[in-house]
Design an enzyme around this catalytic site. Structure first.
Site, PDB file in Angstrom:
ATOM      1  N   HIS A  27       0.884  -1.239   0.080  1.00 29.27           N
ATOM      2  CA  HIS A  27       0.107  -0.130   0.123  1.00 29.27           C
ATOM      3  C   HIS A  27       0.675   1.385   0.043  1.00 29.27           C
ATOM      4  O   HIS A  27       1.565   1.559   1.108  1.00 29.27           O
ATOM      5  CB  HIS A  27      -0.835  -0.022   1.206  1.00 29.27           C
ATOM      6  N   HIS A  69      -1.187  10.151  -3.121  1.00 27.51           N
ATOM      7  CA  HIS A  69      -2.363   9.736  -2.679  1.00 27.51           C
ATOM      8  C   HIS A  69      -3.626  10.806  -2.845  1.00 27.51           C
ATOM      9  O   HIS A  69      -4.778  10.414  -2.858  1.00 27.51           O
ATOM     10  CB  HIS A  69      -2.401   9.555  -1.042  1.00 27.51           C
TER      11      HIS A  69
HETATM   12  O1  G3P Z   1      -6.859   1.613  -2.676  1.00 28.80           O
HETATM   13  C1  G3P Z   1      -6.941   0.727  -1.528  1.00 28.80           C
HETATM   14  C2  G3P Z   1      -6.785   1.731  -0.432  1.00 28.80           C
HETATM   15  O2  G3P Z   1      -5.147   2.258  -0.677  1.00 28.80           O
HETATM   16  C3  G3P Z   1      -7.683   2.605  -0.491  1.00 28.80           C
HETATM   17  O3  G3P Z   1      -7.531   3.536   0.508  1.00 28.80           O
HETATM   18  O4  G3P Z   1      -7.148   6.024   0.696  1.00 28.80           O
HETATM   19  O5  G3P Z   1      -5.255   4.590   0.969  1.00 28.80           O
HETATM   20  O6  G3P Z   1      -6.202   5.000  -1.464  1.00 28.80           O
HETATM   21  P1  G3P Z   1      -6.486   4.944   0.251  1.00 28.80           P
HETATM   22 CA    CA Z   2      -5.193   3.651  -2.701  1.00 32.92          CA
END
Ligand code: G3P
Ligand code: CA
Length: 330
Positions: A27, A69
């Site tokens: 992530h 992000h």
């Molecule tokens: O894309 C999966 C996860 O990353 C969603 O949350 O806000 O971290 O993009 P975010």
């Molecule tokens: Ca994401």
């Protein structure tokens, strides 16, 4: 420990080795150790053994895709010091208002809250310089490492805020598809998933933009105002069936799979699997767990109890090591 959690763990502890291979999805790179989405963070995630590495995508003034992000810059860069006069009336600094050349002059730092405090204080505390990366820089980095190391680590781009980009006159999905096709990545057989929170855009990708790549529909909560999508509808069996017409899987928030107070599973994973969808929840952070459950218990619950097909994590090594120790095929 709550009795039902103990029961669930005991049942799952004795279960057979899981036949499928859950995916470890890095992530935002390796933000547990280095500033998110930077090339350094991606390189570390790769070295720690991620199956896929995520790229959140937004667009610059000169229509380049960068890995960031948020549509805003100030939470992870020093934009306020470098370009103090370039904020909009709402006080925010938008990536879309800066050229790539300008954005490359910014330093990326650890994510900060509105008061300027580090969101995860025990993470990277150094003063190193890090740059915003483009999508194509990350593609090249991962492809070059794959070629030289004979590996097949995949890509997991997210199309961020397509409705907002459209309001600003930019078709982010067209730009993403163009880059994917340039690199022969619009292919269902390649190691890549494209994700989006906006269900209308997921449908558009498949039906109007003729995307061949595997798609993942992200699931938020309506009160996050993440997109125009009604997630209460999307979480129903009918909603999941509608998703399965255009996508290969779903990316729910972990609390949508299990009540973190009672540790009782919801029906979400089972219903998604019945609809034929893979389930890749977000986000496992070992430094932000609820008080009543530790790392081992959380991963046991997700992989052995709920049988998720993959997991977004800020700590790739923790999940890779867990799967190896538990002899879950990986
Ligand atoms: O894309 C999966 C996860 O990353 C969603 O949350 O806000 O971290 O993009 P975010
Ligand atoms: Ca994401």
């Amino acid at each position: 420990m709550k009795p039902y959690l103990l029961g669930l763990l005991m049942i799952t502890f004795t279960s057979q080795v899981i036949a499928s291979k859950p995916l470890v999805i890095a992530h935002r790179g390796a933000p547990g150790y280095l500033p998110e989405h930077t090339l350094e963070s991606v390189t570390l995630a790769y070295a720690l053994g991620a199956d896929f590495i995520e790229q959140d995508l937004v667009v610059t003034k000169d229509l380049k895709l960068i890995v960031l992000h948020d549509i805003h810059l100030e939470t992870v860069t020093n934009v306020e010091q470098v370009f103090p006069s370039r904020k909009r009336e709402d006080g925010r600094y938008y990536a879309l208002d800066f050229t790539l050349t300008e954005l490359k002059t910014l330093n990326v730092h650890e994510r900060q809250d509105a008061k300027g405090n580090q969101v995860f204080p025990n993470r990277y505390q150094g003063k190193g310089t890090f740059q915003i990366a483009t999508f194509e820089e990350q593609i090249e980095l991962i492809q070059q490492l794959n070629r030289q190391l004979n590996k097949n680590t995949g890509f997991y781009p997210e199309i961020k805020s397509p409705a907002w980009h459209k309001e600003q006159g930019v078709d982010i999905s067209q730009l993403v598809m163009s880059v994917l096709r340039k690199h022969q990545l619009d292919d269902p057989n390649k190691a890549i998933y494209v994700q989006c929170f906006d269900f209308a855009e997921t449908q558009r990708l498949r039906n109007d933009l003729n995307a061949k790549v595997k798609l993942i529909q992200l699931i938020a909560e309506n009160d996050w105002l993440e997109s125009p999508t009604d997630y209460d509808v999307l979480k129903t069996q009918a909603g999941l069936k509608a998703i399965a017409k255009v996508a290969q899987g779903v990316g729910p928030w972990i609390p949508q799979l299990v009540d973190l107070k009672t540790m009782q599973p919801t029906a979400f994973v089972e219903q998604a699997h019945i609809a034929g969808l893979k389930v890749h929840p977000y986000t496992f952070r070992k430094d932000a767990l609820p008080e009543n459950i530790n790392t081992q218990q959380t991963l046991q619950l997700l992989f052995k109890g709920l049988k998720v097909d993959g997991l977004f994590t800020d700590f790739t090594d923790t999940v890779v090591n867990y799967l190896a120790e538990e002899r879950i095929a990986h």
